[in-house]
Design an enzyme around this catalytic site. Sequence first.
Site, PDB file in Angstrom:
ATOM      1  N   GLY A  96       4.096   2.951  13.937  1.00 37.61           N
ATOM      2  CA  GLY A  96       4.906   1.749  14.121  1.00 37.61           C
ATOM      3  C   GLY A  96       4.585   1.047  15.433  1.00 37.61           C
ATOM      4  N   GLY A 112       7.409   4.422   8.277  1.00 38.27           N
ATOM      5  CA  GLY A 112       6.562   5.576   8.570  1.00 38.27           C
ATOM      6  C   GLY A 112       6.858   6.108   9.956  1.00 38.27           C
ATOM      7  N   SER A 113       5.852   6.674  10.578  1.00 33.79           N
ATOM      8  CA  SER A 113       6.085   7.341  11.855  1.00 33.79           C
ATOM      9  C   SER A 113       6.235   6.322  12.992  1.00 33.79           C
ATOM     10  CB  SER A 113       4.924   8.279  12.171  1.00 33.79           C
ATOM     11  OG  SER A 113       3.780   7.523  12.508  1.00 33.79           O
ATOM     12  N   THR A 114       6.944   6.737  14.033  1.00 37.36           N
ATOM     13  CA  THR A 114       7.125   5.888  15.202  1.00 37.36           C
ATOM     14  C   THR A 114       5.780   5.599  15.869  1.00 37.36           C
ATOM     15  OG1 THR A 114       9.382   6.636  15.562  1.00 37.36           O
ATOM     16  CG2 THR A 114       8.218   5.801  17.492  1.00 37.36           C
ATOM     17  N   GLU A 115       4.917   6.596  15.843  1.00 34.70           N
ATOM     18  CA  GLU A 115       3.602   6.442  16.462  1.00 34.70           C
ATOM     19  C   GLU A 115       2.825   5.268  15.822  1.00 34.70           C
ATOM     20  OE1 GLU A 115       1.408   9.979  15.745  1.00 34.70           O
ATOM     21  OE2 GLU A 115      -0.367   9.261  16.810  1.00 34.70           O
ATOM     22  N   CYS A 158      13.432  10.396   6.947  1.00 31.93           N
ATOM     23  CA  CYS A 158      13.474   9.906   8.327  1.00 31.93           C
ATOM     24  C   CYS A 158      14.885   9.992   8.904  1.00 31.93           C
ATOM     25  CB  CYS A 158      12.951   8.481   8.389  1.00 31.93           C
ATOM     26  SG  CYS A 158      13.667   7.442   7.121  1.00 31.93           S
ATOM     27  N   GLU A 200      10.634   0.621  10.069  1.00 33.02           N
ATOM     28  CA  GLU A 200      11.625   1.667   9.823  1.00 33.02           C
ATOM     29  C   GLU A 200      10.914   2.968  10.119  1.00 33.02           C
ATOM     30  OE1 GLU A 200      13.281   4.510   8.630  1.00 33.02           O
ATOM     31  OE2 GLU A 200      13.263   3.885   6.533  1.00 33.02           O
ATOM     32  N   GLU A 240      10.683  14.959  15.873  1.00 29.48           N
ATOM     33  CA  GLU A 240      10.922  14.900  14.440  1.00 29.48           C
ATOM     34  C   GLU A 240      10.000  15.898  13.736  1.00 29.48           C
ATOM     35  OE1 GLU A 240       9.825  11.242  12.395  1.00 29.48           O
ATOM     36  OE2 GLU A 240      11.637  11.420  11.172  1.00 29.48           O
ATOM     37  N   LYS A 273       0.848  -1.196   0.000  1.00 28.32           N
ATOM     38  CA  LYS A 273       0.000   0.000   0.000  1.00 28.32           C
ATOM     39  C   LYS A 273       0.878   1.237   0.000  1.00 28.32           C
ATOM     40  CE  LYS A 273      -1.845   2.446   3.348  1.00 28.32           C
ATOM     41  NZ  LYS A 273      -1.660   3.818   2.826  1.00 28.32           N
TER      42      LYS A 273
END
Lengths: 277, 480, 307
Positions: free
Chosen positions: B240, B235-238, B291, B257, B388, B183
């Site tokens: 993830g 994508g974002s840590t959130e 990133c 990642e 970030e 996606k």
Amino acid sequence: MTERVEVLKTYKLYLGGDFPRSESGRSYEVTGAGGEFLANAARASRKDIRDAVKAARKAWPGWAAATAYNRGQVLYRVAEMMETRRGDLEAEVARVEGDASEQVDAAIDTFVYYAGWTDKITQVMGGLNPVAGPYFNITAPEPTGVVGIVASEEPSLTALCSRIAPAMCGGNASIVLASERYPLPAIALAECLATADVPGGVVNILTGHKNELVPVLASHLDVDAIDITGVTGDQRTEVEAAAAENVKRVITASDVRGPHEVTAFMDMKTVWHPKGR
Amino acid sequence: MTKWEYAPAPEATEIVSVKDTYGNYIGGEFVEPNSNEYFKTINPATEEVLSAVPVADESDVDKAVSAARKAFGTWSSMAPGDRAKFVYRIARVIQERAREMAVLETMNGGKPIKESRDIDIPLAAAHFFYYAGWADKLEYAFPGRRAEPLGVAAQVIPWNFPMLMLAWKIAPAIATGNTVVLKPAETTPLTALMFAEICEQVGLPPGVVNIINGAGATGAALVKHPDVDKVAFTGSTEVGKMIQRELAGTHKKLTLELGGKAANVIFEDAPLDQAVEGIVNGIFFNQGQVCCAGSRLLVQESVAEHLLDKLKRRLATLRLGDPLDKNTDIGAINSRAQLDKIKRLVGVGVEEGAELFQPACDIPERGFWFPPTIFTGVSQSHRIAQEEIFGPVLSVMTFRTEDEAVEKANNTPYGLSAGIWTEKGSRILWMADRLRAGVVWANTFNRFDPASPFGGFKESGFGREGGRHGLEAYVKLVAP
Amino acid sequence: MTTPTKEHSLGLADRLGGSVDAVGAEARAAALSTRSIKKDSKMWALELAIRCCDLTSLEGQDSPGKIRQLASKAMRPAPGNPEIPSVAALCVYPRLVKAAKEALAGSTVKVASVAAAFPSGQSPLDLRLEEIERAIADGADEIDIVISRGAFLAGDDEMVFEEVSRSVEVAGGAHVKTILETGELGSYDRIRRASLIAMAAGTHTIKTSTGKISPASTLPTALVMAEAIRDFQDATGTAVGLKVAGGIRSAKDAIRYLVIVHETLGDEWLTPDRFRIGASSLVNDLLMQIDKQKTGFYSDPDRYTLD
């Protein structure tokens, strides 16, 4: 209605990216499976070997310095050109060795296989060494330089490709002696190499009499390694002894393809560097 | 004396043909979504609508996963050398259609054409070329073990490097015998859909690669799908963390990642002019929407003033504007949402008392833009030194000794990348040993290569993409 | 204002010395060379390149007749087109300065003479200085000297400084360009250092190459020298010129150098007072490109005069 008269090919050497005749002006008769005349192949001389080594030495630095990715693409391009000229390759193999399709498949796939090794050989065969001290220490393979290749007499095409591809993969420039009995497929292969972005001189293919040429190649002081897979009998001992003059690496093919076929044409380098503020 | 102004040099867009609407690419065909919903995808530099792309709902996701499952049997049992040839073909067609793809990438994502043309697309092709070579060599990557494919891989990628992230995900997955459902991000679906066309051109067996579209809900449905064996997310840590929680107890293999807040450390003996270039490349490459961006500049006090003078002067030469112009250095921000986030965090920086510097530059009227920005007088406790921003915003701090540099560089929850600039080799290696980051660049920054593994420490995620190590994410190792 | 001492000047070169990362410098130069210069900005650059040109002939076979032909080319590069400006200077060997001066009389084109044992610099200093004096006496407006690469590579910065400062002195106000012969210096660090020493010694322009050895001028070399010029100006307030020479034959190359100068030193350097291109065959390619811009057709080399 008269039948059209076919144009016949002149088979020449592949040297420095060009297709010259032997400087000696000599040729020898090549016959087919049934003993019929096929063509006159160029019969290379010791001076042709000398010229081929010079061409290889000149081409080597550029080839060795090319990025692994670039070398990989060139090897893959060889496979592409072989695939589009497979009719030619098959015809040359078929008239001397019979059924050719499988041999040509295998020859093409050999180049695809080693195309994938150019940028992996260092990762698989090199590495970081955990020395006992504040040092960064790494070992990686580097191209040996100019290598001589005496491939097996047959199968004429795959024997050649299975040695040329790993030598190219490892960043070397080579002087290759074609099968003496079946030299014509080697020249068809040279025509693929010449149209596949392989820089002139990286591969040089000579046709001729092995007993005349092998000793010259083996004793040449500007050749760094010699692949004696196709050298037989007593001549092996002679070649190995001649190689000692400049400590040539003497290589023979193993039964299976793989990274060790590539590193056989390479030297290992270790680098130390301190770590500290 | 007159000023030398470069005339506009826009890349031609005629080579790109964008359809009015697309389907999801499932089982080797573009199919209309069960959802019957579409969303518009735009050019962020002009806000013009480029195309309409379907939203995949749970049933579409299920269809895609089934197609991938169906294809898995033949794909995974194909001779590895033949699988390699398909992946090589993909690499070659990307090379053949590189310019077209670069223009499309820039139109849909806003990045400067010089980046999509010289970096994103060539690297994507190189990635396929590299992993094609691994397909029949896995026994050398995992000595003593047999590497088997996992099955169906669910891959969710971000909008900052749409095609390159696709390559990072799909190349190792299919080379090792997996099938994929990917996606792309909702703001940048078009190059992935062009990639679907490439899969058709090379004759890839149907179902090996499936591309579905949509936003967060589609991604969530995909990673949750019970018949998925592997999830790869960038994508974002959130998000993830949400995925990691979601997958707990499912035995799905996961690689993440995520975000970063990289320190770019400049010592006084650094080659300063090249360090300036490295800083610029570190934080303004792709408008800082990277990133691993070098978003924290740590500079040794003795050269701080001199270096900042040079840096500010260099910023004045950056050319912001039409991403399709071959001379553009700074393109558009990817979306309004991202622009709003950047503006908000820059506002926070100003409130917290950091000093803001922006060179004079004309901002186009339409589209999403943010000028290159430097904050000086930043301390570790400022939010702009911790969070970030994902934009062209650099926070500058100083240090005095190596120990202090390491301490500050590591003082963040992230650990994706770091930079070191010094002429002293032993200091580079000493620092590299101590920096808690998955990638350490010395006297360079933001370099990528298919042969080189990439991935984070700490909350920047786990697993590696690229190199031999990138294979591990897509195989299970069994006794030979 | 007091003249700075040699120690002070060399100290300045030390302080600004710094190091250059070769990979980074080459990457930056390569990135700048992808700038796409089109339409009006290209016309402007092509015309500027002509104005910045030091039309050069430095061959053993040069004769007064050859120099007279070249002088006419220098004054009117495109005889049929009065809009095309003259070049900046005609660059010749000392023995031909008189012929050049006479042929250029009444024009804006300067006479530049190589001197000081060009191209090797391997003669005693007093002879080299005398060569400069005689070229000036014969009418040279500008002097292109070479540094002693042997002394520089042996670490004798003082000798290099001395040679350059004495040359500037005897040139008595004439514009002195100092050739570093960058292709013999081996690294960008040394190119930067040699640039700084020459500038500290008072040269008005630093120049890449004699054109007699390979590699001659390269884009990263020009970049590194431009950065040194910029740092020297920051430190001293003195603006020094840049001349690139050797192997620059195409308009495309010339524009790439202009981009490097533009984006490193700024618009103030885009003038013949501060930037020169030494070349022999470049002018015709610039003319061809100008015609291509005007007509939209690719041209034919035979339409441009060969002198």
